[in-house]
Design an enzyme around this catalytic site. Structure first.
Site, PDB file in Angstrom:
ATOM      1  N   ASP A  73       8.376   9.481  -9.669  1.00  0.00           N
ATOM      2  CA  ASP A  73       7.496   8.724  -8.772  1.00  0.00           C
ATOM      3  C   ASP A  73       6.114   9.383  -8.716  1.00  0.00           C
ATOM      4  OD1 ASP A  73       6.632   6.704  -7.098  1.00  0.00           O
ATOM      5  OD2 ASP A  73       7.492   7.604  -5.292  1.00  0.00           O
ATOM      6  N   LYS A  88      11.358  -4.832 -10.778  1.00  0.00           N
ATOM      7  CA  LYS A  88      11.151  -3.993  -9.598  1.00  0.00           C
ATOM      8  C   LYS A  88      11.023  -4.820  -8.328  1.00  0.00           C
ATOM      9  CE  LYS A  88      10.376  -0.280  -7.274  1.00  0.00           C
ATOM     10  NZ  LYS A  88       9.647   0.948  -7.433  1.00  0.00           N
ATOM     11  N   HIS A 121       4.268   5.986 -12.148  1.00  0.00           N
ATOM     12  CA  HIS A 121       3.064   5.161 -11.996  1.00  0.00           C
ATOM     13  C   HIS A 121       1.961   5.752 -12.860  1.00  0.00           C
ATOM     14  CE1 HIS A 121       4.725   3.173  -8.377  1.00  0.00           C
ATOM     15  NE2 HIS A 121       5.292   4.354  -8.176  1.00  0.00           N
ATOM     16  N   HIS A 150      13.728   6.596  -5.762  1.00  0.00           N
ATOM     17  CA  HIS A 150      13.219   7.698  -4.930  1.00  0.00           C
ATOM     18  C   HIS A 150      13.929   7.831  -3.583  1.00  0.00           C
ATOM     19  CE1 HIS A 150      10.954   4.394  -3.225  1.00  0.00           C
ATOM     20  NE2 HIS A 150       9.911   4.468  -4.018  1.00  0.00           N
ATOM     21  N   HIS A 202      10.977   6.724 -13.284  1.00  0.00           N
ATOM     22  CA  HIS A 202      10.137   6.079 -12.245  1.00  0.00           C
ATOM     23  C   HIS A 202       8.748   6.712 -12.295  1.00  0.00           C
ATOM     24  CE1 HIS A 202       9.705   4.359  -7.948  1.00  0.00           C
ATOM     25  NE2 HIS A 202       8.513   4.797  -8.323  1.00  0.00           N
ATOM     26  N   HIS A 245      12.558  -0.437  -4.240  1.00  0.00           N
ATOM     27  CA  HIS A 245      11.925   0.418  -3.229  1.00  0.00           C
ATOM     28  C   HIS A 245      12.670   0.116  -1.932  1.00  0.00           C
ATOM     29  CE1 HIS A 245       8.570   2.650  -1.229  1.00  0.00           C
ATOM     30  NE2 HIS A 245       9.145   2.031  -0.210  1.00  0.00           N
TER      31      HIS A 245
HETATM   32  C1  NCD Z   1       3.633   4.685  -4.956  1.00  0.00           C
HETATM   33  C2  NCD Z   1       2.250   4.321  -5.539  1.00  0.00           C
HETATM   34  O1  NCD Z   1       1.273   4.962  -5.164  1.00  0.00           O
HETATM   35  O2  NCD Z   1       2.175   3.406  -6.367  1.00  0.00           O
HETATM   36  N1  NCD Z   1       3.446   5.515  -3.802  1.00  0.00           N
HETATM   37  C3  NCD Z   1       4.360   6.343  -3.236  1.00  0.00           C
HETATM   38  O3  NCD Z   1       4.047   6.932  -2.203  1.00  0.00           O
HETATM   39  N2  NCD Z   1       5.535   6.551  -3.771  1.00  0.00           N
HETATM   40  C4  NCD Z   1       4.421   3.441  -4.671  1.00  0.00           C
HETATM   41  C5  NCD Z   1       5.892   3.651  -4.485  1.00  0.00           C
HETATM   42  O4  NCD Z   1       6.576   4.158  -5.386  1.00  0.00           O
HETATM   43  O5  NCD Z   1       6.437   3.309  -3.432  1.00  0.00           O
HETATM   44 ZN    ZN Z   2       6.911   4.705  -7.115  1.00  0.00          ZN
HETATM   45 ZN    ZN Z   3       8.413   2.982  -4.045  1.00  0.00          ZN
END
Ligand code: NCD
Ligand code: ZN
Ligand code: ZN
Length: 355
Positions: free
Chosen positions: A258, A110, A26, A185, A24, A147
């Site tokens: 995450d 997702k 970003h 998460h 997971h 999520h």
């Molecule tokens: C994530 C993001 O910034 O893209 N933020 C977070 O607080 N985890 C989005 C997500 O995973 O929910």
């Molecule tokens: Zn995330």
């Molecule tokens: Zn998330």
């Protein structure tokens, strides 16, 4: 694990484990992408790349373009493999699932409940609209990543994950008993229990920050915007339940950082973004959490074995080595033409990746 059976784990100076994967992650896009991808490419064999860009990655074609950008950011000599995902909307056609599976580059879809988190405005408003698409995913074996928070205004933010289980996930799992679902998460004992008691089709990722921190770390002694993420940090009993799940040896739980980078000014503001940046020291932070729980012997299973098992992939073929060595995290990292503040900025981490 390379240690003699009689050595106390808490005094180990090195550990070697099969190279981990991040299930997971970003990495954003544009110049920001180039700043953050190399951190993960250095540590992980693969990573599930989240599709919540603006605009979101909703088609296989867009995911293909995004994948090329991630590969380019990892560098020519890197063997890092980005595993791409599609962003589910109320109108994702079942046909798109066929295209996605046929492409060989899409690993999952997702589900963001609309309004639940960063860039989720285009997310799902009514999961029943997606049933034909989920039917196709179940048939073709494409996992759904979730999520798991409800978004109703009247539901307390600390209860949103538990409410999601009760109001959505139980019926979803019942209606699609053979759909692979990753509850992403997870942050509560309720979520860990739900996953443990569910069928083999349901698994969960756990972040390093939810293993290491509770809500006091966000709110006591002043509000800490860099400790704000979604789902929000919970009370200590929940953190302990997550640690217990992660070190249990149960193959339903695996690593998903995450890591969610945002620029400093988007975090340090009156209405700050959710997300913590941990990719720069992902495996070191998990190692610290497992070490604190005296469970270093369970780290490899969580970080490197359980994820591939769930996704039906081979484990990575090489190893990494970590050394017990305190090092100080930089105050900031470059983030495109901006900067971001990493977790533990200016503070220390107890383990260091050495090879
Ligand atoms: C994530 C993001 O910034 O893209 N933020 C977070 O607080 N985890 C989005 C997500 O995973 O929910
Ligand atoms: Zn995330
Ligand atoms: Zn998330």
């Amino acid at each position: 694990m390379s240690h003699s059976p009689d050595s106390s784990q808490s005094t180990l100076s090195h550990i070697s484990i099969i190279r981990p994967d991040d299930w997971h992650l970003h990495v954003r896009d544009g110049e920001a992408l180039k700043s953050v991808v190399p951190f993960t490419a250095k540590q992980c064999g693969r990573a599930i790349i989240m599709p919540n860009l603006t605009p979101p990655v909703t088609t296989t074609e867009q995911a293909g373009i995004y994948r090329q950008a991630v590969l380019a950011a990892a560098g020519e000599n890197s063997t890092f493999q980005p595993l791409m995902t599609l962003y589910l909307t109320d109108s994702t056609p079942a046909e798109e699932i066929k295209t996605a599976v046929a492409s060989g580059i899409i690993s999952a879809v997702k589900l963001y409940p609309a309004g639940a988190t960063t860039n989720s405005d285009a997310g799902v408003t009514d999961i029943r609209q997606c049933y034909p698409t989920l039917e196709m995913m179940q048939k073709l074996g494409l996992p759904l990543l979730v999520h798991g928070e409800v978004t109703h205004h009247e539901i307390d933010i600390f209860d949103r994950e538990k409410q999601f289980i009760d109001q959505r996930l139980i019926s979803l799992a019942k209606d699609f008993p053979e759909l692979k679902i990753v509850f992403e998460h997870i942050t509560t004992a309720d979520a860990a229990d739900f996953v443990r008691e569910s069928s083999a089709y349901i698994a969960a990722t756990i972040t390093a920050h939810h293993l290491l921190m509770n809500r006091n770390d966000m709110l006591v002694g002043g509000i800490k915007p860099h400790h704000y993420c979604l789902p929000v940090l919970k009370r200590e009993t929940h953190r302990q339940a997550l640690v217990k799940a992660a070190i249990s040896g149960n193959n339903k739980f695996f690593m998903g950082t995450d890591s969610a980078p945002h620029s400093r000014h988007n975090k340090e503001t009156a209405c700050g973004c959710a997300g913590m940046f941990t990719a720069f020291a992902a495996i070191e932070l998990y190692t610290e959490a497992f070490d604190e729980a005296d469970a270093l012997d369970k780290l490899e299973q969580f970080s490197s074995l359980n994820g591939p098992l769930f996704y039906g992939l081979e484990v990575n073929s090489d190893k990494i080595t970590l050394q017990r060595e305190k090092w100080t995290v930089p105050d900031a990292y470059q983030f495109g033409d901006d900067v971001l503040i990493p977790l533990r900025a200016g503070q220390t981490i107890n383990w260091k990746l050495v090879s």
